[in-house]
Enzyme design. Structure first.
Site, PDB file in Angstrom:
ATOM      1  N   SER A  48      11.665  -1.201  -6.073  1.00  0.00           N
ATOM      2  CA  SER A  48      11.698  -2.651  -5.849  1.00  0.00           C
ATOM      3  C   SER A  48      13.128  -3.162  -5.961  1.00  0.00           C
ATOM      4  CB  SER A  48      10.811  -3.381  -6.859  1.00  0.00           C
ATOM      5  OG  SER A  48       9.460  -3.107  -6.601  1.00  0.00           O
ATOM      6  N   ALA A  72       8.644   1.264 -18.986  1.00  0.00           N
ATOM      7  CA  ALA A  72       9.120  -0.131 -19.015  1.00  0.00           C
ATOM      8  C   ALA A  72      10.577  -0.094 -18.572  1.00  0.00           C
ATOM      9  CB  ALA A  72       8.993  -0.722 -20.407  1.00  0.00           C
ATOM     10  N   MET A  73      10.763   0.223 -17.285  1.00  0.00           N
ATOM     11  CA  MET A  73      12.126   0.329 -16.753  1.00  0.00           C
ATOM     12  C   MET A  73      12.790  -1.055 -16.726  1.00  0.00           C
ATOM     13  SD  MET A  73      11.850   3.522 -16.171  1.00  0.00           S
ATOM     14  CE  MET A  73      13.386   3.936 -15.413  1.00  0.00           C
ATOM     15  N   CYS A 130       4.916  -6.607 -11.482  1.00  0.00           N
ATOM     16  CA  CYS A 130       5.519  -5.738 -12.499  1.00  0.00           C
ATOM     17  C   CYS A 130       5.203  -6.268 -13.890  1.00  0.00           C
ATOM     18  CB  CYS A 130       7.028  -5.640 -12.318  1.00  0.00           C
ATOM     19  SG  CYS A 130       7.771  -4.554 -13.552  1.00  0.00           S
ATOM     20  N   LYS A 165       1.680  -6.368  -3.227  1.00  0.00           N
ATOM     21  CA  LYS A 165       1.238  -5.394  -4.237  1.00  0.00           C
ATOM     22  C   LYS A 165       0.754  -6.124  -5.483  1.00  0.00           C
ATOM     23  CE  LYS A 165       2.633  -1.245  -6.719  1.00  0.00           C
ATOM     24  NZ  LYS A 165       3.696  -0.261  -6.879  1.00  0.00           N
ATOM     25  N   GLY A 243      -2.521   4.412  -7.734  1.00  0.00           N
ATOM     26  CA  GLY A 243      -2.854   4.482  -9.157  1.00  0.00           C
ATOM     27  C   GLY A 243      -3.590   5.769  -9.459  1.00  0.00           C
ATOM     28  N   GLY A 265       2.576   8.328  -6.951  1.00  0.00           N
ATOM     29  CA  GLY A 265       3.790   8.183  -7.740  1.00  0.00           C
ATOM     30  C   GLY A 265       3.919   9.217  -8.827  1.00  0.00           C
TER      31      GLY A 265
END
Ligand SMILES: Cc1cc2nc3c(=O)[nH]c(=O)nc-3n(C[C@H](O)[C@H](O)[C@H](O)COP(=O)(O)O)c2cc1C
Length: 306
Positions: A48, A72-73, A130, A165, A243, A265
């Site tokens: 993103s 938790a980037m 997010c 999304k 997911g 992912g």
């Protein structure tokens, strides 16, 4: 094995097969996205991208938990402008690019969408979901009105199809999907990560600096599947399932629920870039073994049985 066509059309985005990577899992690298395509994906999805460079949260930003990963980037990225040349380069090599992006306001979303659309992205994926950043950045999509407004603003300036999304961290994801549809979304991607946390018993404190993080991987699958199911019943739009997809059987389950394609992912961590080829080969085998002619034949089939 016969030559079944695995190509799919998602709101005008034509893909050689129904698999893509999930946004952000590989970080920002364009060369890794190229490897995703070489690994067999139908298209690649960027990390993103935001209106300005952002460093994200301090480490630790990721922890392995039961059945998946918590991250938790904090949406680290070099800014959308920086990635324009990478999008052009990928497309020049024949790689279809879905540009994922976010903003802190409706104006931001519109501006970044315009930039990425001009850059030639084949589709845009609006990240309104997010869980790891302040509300105004990450979770505009927790609210129907904001979802509709963001979607409408993005649509105003976008040439390629717009995927919205969504987050599983809402009371009724079908209502949010309807709002995105009202705003003019061309497709829905479901879902982003599920908010969770991990605590270290020895250190007696949360493991992630951000305290909470987003759960991805197998533990998310049944929640994501239910979200796709609910959305398919609520809107008349193609849905991209995301997911916990790790193998062809997972992908087929999402399609039976009504997804036209899947994003993969966390599974790349264990299965590598070849996971996309493994999944498409498996889907092909499934279609053939069950006498189906194309992916379209199985999309939503379980809905009819329920
Ligand atoms: C490390 C990491 C970074 C992520 N970054 C993004 C991102 O930038 N944008 C986004 O929409 N989703 C992001 N996600 C969520 C994934 O795109 C996906 O929705 C989620 O991981 C569920 O899919 P999976 O179980 O196949 O990983 C990220 C997930 C992980 C694990």
């Amino acid at each position: 094995m016969s030559q079944l066509s695995l190509s799919v059309d998602i709101a005008g985005l034509r893909l050689r097969n129904p698999t893509m990577n999930a946004a952000g899992v590989l970080g920002i690298s364009a060369s890794l996205l190229k490897r995703v395509y070489e690994g067999g994906a139908g298209a690649v999805v960027t990390k993103s991208l935001g209106p300005a460079p952002r460093s994200g949260h301090f480490n630790p930003t990721m922890v392995i938990v039961e059945g998946g990963v918590l991250n938790a980037m904090g949406l680290p990225n070099p800014g959308a402008e920086y990635f324009v040349s990478a999008i052009k380069a990928l497309r020049a090599e024949g790689v279809p690019v879905v540009a994922s992006f976010f903003g802190a306001s409706i104006e931001d979303f519109r501006d970044v969408a315009e930039l990425l659309s001009e850059a030639g992205a084949d589709a845009l994926e609006v990240n309104v979901s997010c869980p790891n950043v302040q509300e105004e950045l990450g979770m505009l999509g927790a609210d129907c009105l904001n979802t509709e407004k963001v979607t409408a603003a993005v649509k105003e300036v976008s040439k390629p199809p717009v995927f919205v999304k969504l987050s599983p961290n809402v009371t009724d994801i079908a209502e949010i999907a309807k709002a995105a549809e009202m705003g003019g979304a061309d497709a829905i991607t479901a879902v982003n990560t599920l908010k969770g946390m991990a605590i270290d018993a020895d250190f007696k404190r949360p493991i992630l600096t951000n305290v909470t993080g987003g759960l991805s991987g197998p533990a998310l699958k049944s929640v994501a599947l239910r979200c796709v199911w609910d959305i398919v019943q609520a809107v008349d739009l193609p849905v991209v399932g995301c997911g916990g997809v790790a193998n062809w059987r997972d992908a087929v389950e999402f399609m039976l629920a009504g997804a036209s394609a899947v994003e993969v992912g966390t599974a790349i961590r264990e299965r590598g870039f070849g996971v996309y080829k493994e999944i498409t080969t498996g889907i092909e085998g499934y279609l053939e073994a069950n006498g189906f002619g194309s992916i379209k034949d199985i999309v939503g089939l379980a809905q009819e049985a329920a």
